[in-house]
Write a protein that holds these residues in place. Structure first.
Motif, PDB file in Angstrom:
ATOM      1  N   GLY A 129       0.746  -1.278  -0.049  1.00 52.10           N
ATOM      2  CA  GLY A 129       0.007  -0.005   0.009  1.00 52.10           C
ATOM      3  C   GLY A 129       0.859   1.058  -0.076  1.00 52.10           C
ATOM      4  N   THR A 130       0.325   2.233  -0.634  1.00 52.91           N
ATOM      5  CA  THR A 130       1.020   3.476  -0.629  1.00 52.91           C
ATOM      6  C   THR A 130       0.426   4.974  -0.327  1.00 52.91           C
ATOM      7  OG1 THR A 130       0.435   3.711  -2.997  1.00 52.91           O
ATOM      8  CG2 THR A 130       2.560   2.699  -2.684  1.00 52.91           C
ATOM      9  N   GLY A 131      -0.783   4.441   0.442  1.00 53.26           N
ATOM     10  CA  GLY A 131      -1.606   5.768   0.855  1.00 53.26           C
ATOM     11  C   GLY A 131      -1.136   6.363   2.146  1.00 53.26           C
ATOM     12  N   GLY A 132      -2.276   7.104   2.924  1.00 51.62           N
ATOM     13  CA  GLY A 132      -1.741   7.887   3.913  1.00 51.62           C
ATOM     14  C   GLY A 132      -1.274   6.975   5.105  1.00 51.62           C
ATOM     15  N   ALA A 133      -1.866   6.158   5.369  1.00 52.94           N
ATOM     16  CA  ALA A 133      -1.512   5.103   6.248  1.00 52.94           C
ATOM     17  C   ALA A 133      -0.126   4.418   6.214  1.00 52.94           C
ATOM     18  CB  ALA A 133      -2.649   3.989   6.478  1.00 52.94           C
ATOM     19  N   ALA A 134       0.210   4.051   5.027  1.00 50.88           N
ATOM     20  CA  ALA A 134       1.278   3.520   4.484  1.00 50.88           C
ATOM     21  C   ALA A 134       2.366   4.414   4.636  1.00 50.88           C
ATOM     22  CB  ALA A 134       1.421   2.889   3.051  1.00 50.88           C
ATOM     23  N   ARG A 135       2.143   5.694   4.539  1.00 48.70           N
ATOM     24  CA  ARG A 135       3.251   6.646   4.802  1.00 48.70           C
ATOM     25  C   ARG A 135       3.736   6.784   6.303  1.00 48.70           C
ATOM     26  NH1 ARG A 135       3.951  10.635   0.953  1.00 48.70           N
ATOM     27  NH2 ARG A 135       4.741  11.962   2.078  1.00 48.70           N
ATOM     28  N   ALA A 136       2.602   6.499   7.068  1.00 46.31           N
ATOM     29  CA  ALA A 136       2.982   6.489   8.502  1.00 46.31           C
ATOM     30  C   ALA A 136       3.747   5.230   8.890  1.00 46.31           C
ATOM     31  CB  ALA A 136       1.715   6.560   9.363  1.00 46.31           C
ATOM     32  N   ILE A 137       3.323   4.206   8.308  1.00 45.98           N
ATOM     33  CA  ILE A 137       3.753   2.958   8.687  1.00 45.98           C
ATOM     34  C   ILE A 137       5.461   2.729   8.082  1.00 45.98           C
ATOM     35  CG2 ILE A 137       3.734   0.281   8.170  1.00 45.98           C
ATOM     36  CD1 ILE A 137       0.774   0.895   8.197  1.00 45.98           C
ATOM     37  N   VAL A 138       5.589   3.393   6.974  1.00 41.12           N
ATOM     38  CA  VAL A 138       7.169   3.428   6.386  1.00 41.12           C
ATOM     39  C   VAL A 138       7.814   4.070   7.247  1.00 41.12           C
ATOM     40  CG1 VAL A 138       8.340   4.472   4.427  1.00 41.12           C
ATOM     41  CG2 VAL A 138       6.314   2.924   3.979  1.00 41.12           C
ATOM     42  N   ALA A 139       7.300   5.308   7.885  1.00 40.18           N
ATOM     43  CA  ALA A 139       8.343   6.323   8.473  1.00 40.18           C
ATOM     44  C   ALA A 139       8.661   5.470   9.812  1.00 40.18           C
ATOM     45  CB  ALA A 139       7.281   7.517   8.979  1.00 40.18           C
ATOM     46  N   GLY A 140       7.447   4.760  10.540  1.00 42.41           N
ATOM     47  CA  GLY A 140       7.664   4.296  11.789  1.00 42.41           C
ATOM     48  C   GLY A 140       8.774   3.114  11.829  1.00 42.41           C
ATOM     49  N   LEU A 141       8.700   2.296  10.569  1.00 42.47           N
ATOM     50  CA  LEU A 141       9.327   1.250  10.633  1.00 42.47           C
ATOM     51  C   LEU A 141      10.899   1.605  10.215  1.00 42.47           C
ATOM     52  CD1 LEU A 141       7.193  -1.358   8.639  1.00 42.47           C
ATOM     53  CD2 LEU A 141       7.833  -1.317  10.912  1.00 42.47           C
ATOM     54  N   VAL A 142      11.044   2.574   9.271  1.00 40.19           N
ATOM     55  CA  VAL A 142      12.505   3.063   9.161  1.00 40.19           C
ATOM     56  C   VAL A 142      13.160   3.546  10.336  1.00 40.19           C
ATOM     57  CG1 VAL A 142      13.508   4.986   7.812  1.00 40.19           C
ATOM     58  CG2 VAL A 142      11.974   3.515   6.650  1.00 40.19           C
ATOM     59  N   LYS A 143      12.363   4.510  10.997  1.00 42.90           N
ATOM     60  CA  LYS A 143      12.935   4.613  12.426  1.00 42.90           C
ATOM     61  C   LYS A 143      13.250   3.618  13.247  1.00 42.90           C
ATOM     62  CE  LYS A 143      11.061   6.973  16.411  1.00 42.90           C
ATOM     63  NZ  LYS A 143      10.724   6.081  17.289  1.00 42.90           N
ATOM     64  N   GLU A 144      12.686   2.354  13.159  1.00 41.74           N
ATOM     65  CA  GLU A 144      13.036   1.141  13.830  1.00 41.74           C
ATOM     66  C   GLU A 144      13.981   0.290  13.244  1.00 41.74           C
ATOM     67  OE1 GLU A 144      12.269   0.601  17.009  1.00 41.74           O
ATOM     68  OE2 GLU A 144      10.720   2.178  17.413  1.00 41.74           O
ATOM     69  N   GLY A 145      14.578   0.831  12.166  1.00 37.86           N
ATOM     70  CA  GLY A 145      15.829   0.200  11.426  1.00 37.86           C
ATOM     71  C   GLY A 145      15.318  -0.942  10.454  1.00 37.86           C
TER      72      GLY A 145
END
Length: 284
Positions: A129-145
């Motif tokens: 997915g690439t919508g608004g929720a996906a943006r938050a999830i990508v940011a969160g997972l990148v922050k967690e390595g």
């Protein structure tokens, strides 16, 4: 005067947010309400104009299709919401300004917290997915390595999202249908690794097209996480369990993000010790 907050979106009838916030208001004995408001595309400006002058309104949660469209209509954004480019919570500040926040990151990561406190050799997430929720999830997972494979119906959009939110990483974009059919890929040893497969799209939601994912694409020991809440036990999660994978349903993220929003709205933390009872109410 009774303070109130609400959730806005289109459609909105399926939202479980009024049940969640209403449960906490009841448990705490607050003189407050939480409502749902249907706000169609094109109606955001009128909605916000009407709420700015309402002294009892303390904010709203924002769901589809408004998480990005609402941004230019707000007075300011918290840094995380600005970085993600998506807002799921609007709070009226003491000065009357409307502040955009994002509690999706905290809500998404909450059920993973114990796992993420462990040390891992490698963390990888397949995010669909690439919508608004996906943006938050990508940011969160990148922050967690996490190293990410982001899949969308438009791989160019997925690639642009990764370049925006996770520049410089060894992440990959892929077409969503890449995961629909079986693969004979031989995964390496996953001991000491953390692997996630996340449905961050509305696919599989009631009234939406199904999500097709073949579990041969998931490394052994993966966790399947679906943010869809209607139905709670999606076909994606059922197929993951049938293939032997651990699952997390959308209520986990929904309750987690709602808890952060509730504190912003009403100035008090919700009673999280009653989450089991809350889940029973949501599933009734």
């Amino acid at each position: 005067m009774t303070q109130y907050a609400e959730v806005i979106g289109d459609p909105i009838r399926q939202s479980k947010s009024p049940v969640i916030h209403g449960f906490w208001i009841e448990k705490l004995g607050l003189d407050a309400e939480y409502r749902a408001a249907l706000v169609p595309e094109g109606g955001l400006g009128e909605y916000l104009a009407s709420r700015r002058g309402d002294n009892d309104w303390c904010g709203c949660n924002v769901t589809m299709p408004h998480k990005q469209a609402i941004i230019p209509l707000l007075d300011r954004l918290e840094p995380l919401a600005k970085r993600i480019g998506a807002v799921n919570t609007v709070v009226k500040a003491p000065d009357g300004k409307l502040v955009g926040r994002n509690t999706d990151v905290a809500g998404f990561l909450e059920p993973l917290a114990e796992r993420l406190r462990e040390q891992h050799y490698f963390r990888m997430g397949r995010v669909l997915g690439t919508g608004g929720a996906a943006r938050a999830i990508v940011a969160g997972l990148v922050k967690e390595g996490f190293t990410l494979v982001l899949a969308g119906r438009n791989p160019d959009k997925a690639r642009a999202l990764l370049e925006e939110l996770a520049p410089g990483g060894e992440h990959h974009a892929a077409p969503l249908d890449h995961f629909a059919s079986a693969t004979d890929y031989d995964f390496d040893d996953r001991e000491g690794c953390c692997d996630l497969v996340v449905n961050a799209s509305p696919l599989g939601m009631r009234g939406q097209q199904p999500l097709t994912f073949h579990w041969s694409h998931a490394p052994p020991g993966s966790i399947a996480y679906d943010i869809v809440t209607d139905p709670v036990d999606t076909a994606f999660l059922k197929s993951a369990r049938a293939a032997g994978f651990e699952t997390i349903d959308g209520l986990a993220m929904l309750i987690g993000q709602a808890a952060a929003a509730f504190t912003h709205f009403f100035g008090v933390a919700p009673p999280r010790g009653d989450d089991g009872e809350l889940r029973e109410r949501l599933l009734a």
